[in-house]
Every structure is written in structure tokens, then in C-alpha cells.
Design a protein around this motif. Structure first.
Motif, PDB file in Angstrom:
ATOM      1  N   THR A  45       0.821  -1.203   0.000  1.00  7.44           N
ATOM      2  CA  THR A  45       0.000   0.000   0.000  1.00  7.44           C
ATOM      3  C   THR A  45       0.859   1.258   0.000  1.00  7.44           C
ATOM      4  O   THR A  45       2.000   1.251   0.484  1.00  7.44           O
ATOM      5  N   VAL A  54      -3.770   3.627  -1.620  1.00  7.80           N
ATOM      6  CA  VAL A  54      -3.994   2.702  -2.729  1.00  7.80           C
ATOM      7  C   VAL A  54      -3.101   1.485  -2.494  1.00  7.80           C
ATOM      8  O   VAL A  54      -2.060   1.569  -1.825  1.00  7.80           O
ATOM      9  N   ILE A  68      -5.667  -8.084  -6.927  1.00 10.90           N
ATOM     10  CA  ILE A  68      -6.691  -7.039  -6.862  1.00 10.90           C
ATOM     11  C   ILE A  68      -6.082  -5.683  -6.507  1.00 10.90           C
ATOM     12  O   ILE A  68      -5.607  -5.496  -5.391  1.00 10.90           O
ATOM     13  N   PRO A  69      -6.099  -4.709  -7.418  1.00  5.33           N
ATOM     14  CA  PRO A  69      -5.831  -3.326  -7.013  1.00  5.33           C
ATOM     15  C   PRO A  69      -6.972  -2.853  -6.099  1.00  5.33           C
ATOM     16  O   PRO A  69      -8.143  -3.176  -6.338  1.00  5.33           O
ATOM     17  N   ARG A  70      -6.635  -2.067  -5.065  1.00  3.58           N
ATOM     18  CA  ARG A  70      -7.655  -1.693  -4.087  1.00  3.58           C
ATOM     19  C   ARG A  70      -7.421  -0.272  -3.579  1.00  3.58           C
ATOM     20  O   ARG A  70      -6.338   0.285  -3.692  1.00  3.58           O
ATOM     21  N   SER A  90     -12.457  -0.763   2.611  1.00  2.00           N
ATOM     22  CA  SER A  90     -11.625  -1.046   1.439  1.00  2.00           C
ATOM     23  C   SER A  90     -12.477  -1.664   0.345  1.00  2.00           C
ATOM     24  O   SER A  90     -13.449  -2.377   0.616  1.00  2.00           O
ATOM     25  N   GLY A  92     -12.034  -3.097  -4.067  1.00  2.00           N
ATOM     26  CA  GLY A  92     -11.141  -3.284  -5.200  1.00  2.00           C
ATOM     27  C   GLY A  92     -11.747  -4.226  -6.229  1.00  2.00           C
ATOM     28  O   GLY A  92     -12.775  -4.874  -5.985  1.00  2.00           O
ATOM     29  N   TYR A  93     -11.090  -4.292  -7.381  1.00  2.00           N
ATOM     30  CA  TYR A  93     -11.539  -5.204  -8.443  1.00  2.00           C
ATOM     31  C   TYR A  93     -10.316  -5.689  -9.198  1.00  2.00           C
ATOM     32  O   TYR A  93      -9.409  -4.897  -9.513  1.00  2.00           O
TER      33      TYR A  93
END
Length: 209
Positions: A45, A54, A68-70, A90, A92-93
């Protein structure tokens, strides 16, 4: 001035001594890893604001891998004279690689904690919403984790901090798993060595840059 800087560092690092937070101090880069038998997770992060971070989340079990970017958000913080409480959200996808296929997967997470220099407690709920989750081999994945910790002695920032922790995990329809940890924290680095009640192992680490 030097005393002021040292005080700020103690405050910052004391806030993360008991828990690995998804949002750290502004400008911090954090690397966290959680590992046990047949399960590994890595979270990197960057906190670009005191409330936002992020990150990139990698999660692997026997039959699947999530990448997964979050985005992490500090929704609420309570600062008391000798303790602090936080609520984090939080989302993300990313991708779900399983059974020689790549599908989409979404993440939703909520985490709450309270800590002092002596005690802390936290609870976290994660849910991974998998594409084609109606299929028997690709169901959604839920994980609830609760923790209780105590410091057997109080140490300064420049000294080795030690915590004794018990963790309870509930994953989908599995039975609750109990893990005992010893945590060692020194300045910006932390490791946790643990064993489950059933005899399994666990190893976690965290570094702030």
C-alpha cells in the motif's frame, strides 16, 4: 526540534505497533504478508493522504489466486489520552485465476480496531465477489478475522516491542480456527510467529518505508 520530531515518530509508530493498518501516515509505503498452510496473502500500500491509501492485494489458496488493485479509506478515528480506535473501509476489483481460467473478482472489506500500549482488539470482514459465483467450484469467498492482544511489558519506540496475540478465523463454511501468535516489533518492522490449535503454522510480517 529534535524532541518534537522524536515525539511525532513515537506517535506514528505507536499507532501501528498493535495492528497493521490499511492506511498509515501520509507518504508511507507498507508491505504486509500473511502466511499459513495452503494460504498466502501479500498487500502493498501507499498512503497518499492521512485518510486514503492505494494498494495491490495478492491472495492465494489451493485452488485460486486473486490479484486485486484496491483503495483503502480511514472512515473514523478516535484519539484518546492513552488509546486509539479506527474504522477502515476497502474496495477493489481484479482477476481470479482458478481452474485454468481467469475471471473477474471484486473485494469489499471493513475493519475496526482499538488499541493502547498494553492491549488491543480488532475485527475484520472481507468478501471476495467472484464472477460466475453460482458455480460450485467458484463460490464467493468470505473471511472474518478477530484478534485480541496484550503486551507483557511496555517498551519505547527504540526498543523491541513484544505482543501475545490470539486470532480467530472463520472462512466460508469452515470451522473457526484459533491461532496463537508472538509478535515482535522494532521501529518500522514487525514479524509474527504463530501456531494453530490443530498444530498448523503461521508467519506474518510487515515493513513501513
Amino acid at each position: 526540534m529534535n524532541k518534537l520530531i522524536l515525539g511525532i515518530l513515537v506517535l506514528i509508530c505507536g499507532a501501528v505497533t498493535a495492528n497493521a493498518h490499511p492506511v498509515s501516515f501520509q507518504g508511507a509505503v507498507s508491505l504486509m504478508s500473511y502466511n499459513k498452510e495452503k494460504e498466502n496473502e501479500l498487500l502493498l500500500t501507499y498512503s497518499f493522504d492521512r485518510q486514503w491509501a492505494v494498494g495491490l492485494n495478492y491472495f492465494k489458496m489451493e485452488n485460486f489466486e486473486f490479484t486485486i488493485p484496491r483503495i483503502n479509506f480511514l472512515a473514523k478515528r478516535w484519539n484518546n489520552d492513552d488509546s486509539q480506535g479506527n474504522i477502515y473501509l476497502s474496495a477493489g476489483y481484479g482477476s481470479d485465476r482458478s481452474y485454468d481460467e481467469i475471471k473477474g473478482v471484486a473485494l469489499g472489506s471493513v475493519e475496526a480496531d482499538w488499541e493502547s500500549r498494553k492491549y488491543y482488539t480488532s475485527i475484520q470482514y472481507n468478501k471476495f465477489f467472484r464472477q460466475d459465483s453460482d458455480k460450485a467450484d467458484r463460490t464467493d469467498y468470505e473471511h472474518i478475522k478477530g484478534r485480541l492482544g496484550v503486551a507483557p511489558y511496555l517498551a519505547e519506540f527504540s526498543e523491541l516491542n513484544t505482543w501475545l496475540i490470539v486470532q480467530f478465523d472463520k472462512e466460508n463454511d469452515k470451522a473457526i480456527e484459533t491461532t496463537q501468535f508472538i509478535r515482535m516489533f522494532y521501529k518500522n518492522a514487525m514479524i509474527e510467529l504463530g501456531a494453530t490449535i490443530g498444530g498448523g503454522w503461521a508467519f506474518n510480517y510487515m515493513v513501513h518505508f
